[in-house]
Design an enzyme around this catalytic site. Structure first.
Site, PDB file in Angstrom:
ATOM      1  N   LYS A   1      60.280 -17.862  35.978  1.00  0.00           N
ATOM      2  CA  LYS A   1      60.249 -17.877  34.513  1.00  0.00           C
ATOM      3  C   LYS A   1      59.725 -16.762  33.817  1.00  0.00           C
ATOM      4  O   LYS A   1      58.997 -16.032  34.651  1.00  0.00           O
ATOM      5  CB  LYS A   1      59.432 -19.169  34.327  1.00  0.00           C
ATOM      6  CG  LYS A   1      58.328 -19.327  34.619  1.00  0.00           C
ATOM      7  CD  LYS A   1      57.408 -20.763  34.635  1.00  0.00           C
ATOM      8  CE  LYS A   1      55.950 -20.549  34.977  1.00  0.00           C
ATOM      9  NZ  LYS A   1      55.302 -22.094  35.286  1.00  0.00           N
TER      10      LYS A   1
ATOM     11  N   TYR B   1      42.167   4.566  15.546  1.00  0.00           N
ATOM     12  CA  TYR B   1      41.951   3.727  14.313  1.00  0.00           C
ATOM     13  C   TYR B   1      40.366   3.219  14.309  1.00  0.00           C
ATOM     14  O   TYR B   1      40.005   2.722  15.517  1.00  0.00           O
ATOM     15  CB  TYR B   1      42.952   2.177  14.598  1.00  0.00           C
ATOM     16  CG  TYR B   1      44.262   2.692  13.980  1.00  0.00           C
ATOM     17  CD1 TYR B   1      44.588   3.194  12.792  1.00  0.00           C
ATOM     18  CD2 TYR B   1      45.396   2.457  14.916  1.00  0.00           C
ATOM     19  CE1 TYR B   1      45.812   3.433  12.296  1.00  0.00           C
ATOM     20  CE2 TYR B   1      46.684   2.555  14.489  1.00  0.00           C
ATOM     21  CZ  TYR B   1      46.944   3.119  13.379  1.00  0.00           C
ATOM     22  OH  TYR B   1      48.146   3.118  12.887  1.00  0.00           O
TER      23      TYR B   1
ATOM     24  N   MET C   1      49.740   0.060  18.175  1.00  0.00           N
ATOM     25  CA  MET C   1      50.698  -0.623  18.504  1.00  0.00           C
ATOM     26  C   MET C   1      51.493   0.025  19.310  1.00  0.00           C
ATOM     27  O   MET C   1      52.192  -0.863  20.336  1.00  0.00           O
ATOM     28  CB  MET C   1      51.646  -0.889  16.824  1.00  0.00           C
ATOM     29  CG  MET C   1      52.488  -1.733  17.074  1.00  0.00           C
ATOM     30  SD  MET C   1      53.662  -2.093  15.611  1.00  0.00           S
ATOM     31  CE  MET C   1      52.365  -2.806  14.544  1.00  0.00           C
TER      32      MET C   1
HETATM   33  C1  PLP Z   1      54.685 -21.888  36.506  1.00  0.00           C
HETATM   34  C2  PLP Z   1      54.934 -23.090  37.369  1.00  0.00           C
HETATM   35  C3  PLP Z   1      54.732 -22.894  38.824  1.00  0.00           C
HETATM   36  C4  PLP Z   1      54.257 -21.782  39.317  1.00  0.00           C
HETATM   37  O1  PLP Z   1      52.856 -21.494  39.210  1.00  0.00           O
HETATM   38  P1  PLP Z   1      52.235 -20.449  39.978  1.00  0.00           P
HETATM   39  O2  PLP Z   1      50.694 -20.683  39.812  1.00  0.00           O
HETATM   40  O3  PLP Z   1      52.580 -19.027  39.077  1.00  0.00           O
HETATM   41  O4  PLP Z   1      52.733 -20.500  41.162  1.00  0.00           O
HETATM   42  C5  PLP Z   1      54.844 -24.227  39.525  1.00  0.00           C
HETATM   43  N1  PLP Z   1      55.268 -25.442  39.011  1.00  0.00           N
HETATM   44  C6  PLP Z   1      55.514 -25.397  37.766  1.00  0.00           C
HETATM   45  C7  PLP Z   1      55.810 -26.770  37.064  1.00  0.00           C
HETATM   46  C8  PLP Z   1      55.428 -24.588  36.983  1.00  0.00           C
HETATM   47  O5  PLP Z   1      55.585 -24.424  35.591  1.00  0.00           O
END
Ligand code: PLP
Length: 354
Positions: free
Chosen positions: A5, A243, A291
């Protein structure tokens, strides 16, 4: 399960899925949109969508040949899924102590009753998520969650009839240090990319009774984030830089400008704090992160010219700047440091020849 993800924690979802295809038994994502991206690279590895998605997005599942499975937390969601993409497998999430998604108490009993009455529904798993593995070295809270999950599992097995269920609970932290949490699937994200979930987890892996990793087990970060010097500027002593005029060098200074700023994911809280690596030397940030640019001191690196590489995260010679280092300086966690790297920046997959 390789959790990919958030653009594979900033590493590039396409590159990561391509590299892990054939190695991972599952891929895990947050959204249906991410599932669609995984399917463009990998047509059939089992895929789990773990986040809560808008029910309208369930319609996209119909067109997919090897559909992802979904994690659901309400009877409404189960009914919406069956109405929009009938036959899509789903896992129930049990809230065992996170107070985020998941069934618990009366809602869990109600969904089991509902599923027992509908044996045709493609219920495929039961899962939970730990709230407090990474922040502690004492795993009492996780143990309570595991106990609650064991009760949920016994009830689920009764309601499932002849539907085979997969049980899973562990993200990286629990997968590394709590053998009893591993069950049928471990859902590893951060550790897959060679980072520890936290210092506490790293310590626990070495010292906690019951942890079973080999003594020489370690993680090596997969990611290097690099750019090139785009401009060099000689600034005389006392002249303010950037800045807010927050930095005035005490000596004449050679300043390299790098084309990366907070838009590209380099946190503004690193202003005047972090280092980048140029030709194996540490070059301190001068002034505020802009930025789209940062300025660094290369007075002591005479070999550096326009086009010389600068490492923002990674190793150069014998020096290293890790995502953990930047997280410490900007008061956050390594997860946020790498996921912040702007997704439009090019990712290049480098295969280790070993
Ligand atoms: C993101 C996620 C993981 C992975 O977590 P890590 O700590 O990065 O290994 C596992 N289970 C769920 C439900 C998640 O949302």
């Amino acid at each position: 399960m390789a959790v990919v993800k958030s653009n594979a924690y900033g590493h590039g979802i396409e590159q990561t899925v391509g590299a892990l295809r054939g190695f991972a038994d599952w891929f895990g994502v947050n959204s249906i949109e991410e599932a669609v991206r995984v399917r463009q690279i990998d047509a059939e590895t089992p895929l789990l969508v773990m986040g809560a998605n808008d029910v309208e997005s369930y319609l996209h599942l119909r067109e997919m040949k090897h559909r992802p499975e979904l994690v659901l937390s309400s009877i409404d969601a189960i009914e919406s899924l069956q109405a929009r993409a009938p036959g899509t497998k789903f896992h129930l999430k049990v809230d065992t102590g996170m107070s985020r998604l998941g069934f618990h108490g009366a809602t869990f009993d109600a969904v089991l009753e509902y599923l027992a009455l509908h044996p045709e529904l493609p219920w495929a798993g039961l899962m939970t998520h730990f709230a407090n593995v990474e922040d502690v070295t004492d795993q009492q809270y996780a143990q309570k969650q595991l106990d609650y999950f064991a009760i949920a599992k016994a009830k689920a097995l009764k309601a499932a009839g002849n539907r085979p269920l997969l049980f899973h609970s562990a993200a990286s932290g629990a997968a590394l240090i709590l053998p009893s949490a591993r069950m049928d699937i471990v859902r590893v994200g951060i550790s897959l990319y060679g980072m520890w979930p936290s210092r506490e987890t790293r310590i626990s892996a070495r010292s906690m009774p019951g942890a079973d990793l080999p003594a020489d087990f370690d993680l090596v970060p997969a990611l290097t984030w690099k750019t090139r010097i785009v401009h060099i500027n000689s600034v005389s002593a006392g002249t303010p830089i950037g800045y807010g005029c927050t930095h005035r060098p005490v000596q004449d200074t050679r300043v390299a400008v790098l084309p990366v700023g907070y838009f590209e994911g380099y946190d503004r809280r690193l202003s005047n704090k972090s280092h980048v690596l140029v030709l194996g030397c540490r070059a301190p940030l001068l002034g505020r992160v802009c930025m789209n640019m940062i300025m660094v001191d290369i007075t002591h690196i005479p070999g550096a010219t326009v086009q010389t590489e600068a490492v923002l995260i990674g190793t150069s010679g014998s020096e290293t700047v890790s995502a953990d280092d930047l997280a410490g300086l900007s008061d956050t966690i390594n997860y946020q440091v790498t996921t912040a790297i702007q997704s439009q920046l090019p990712r290049v997959l480098v295969r280790d020849s070993t």
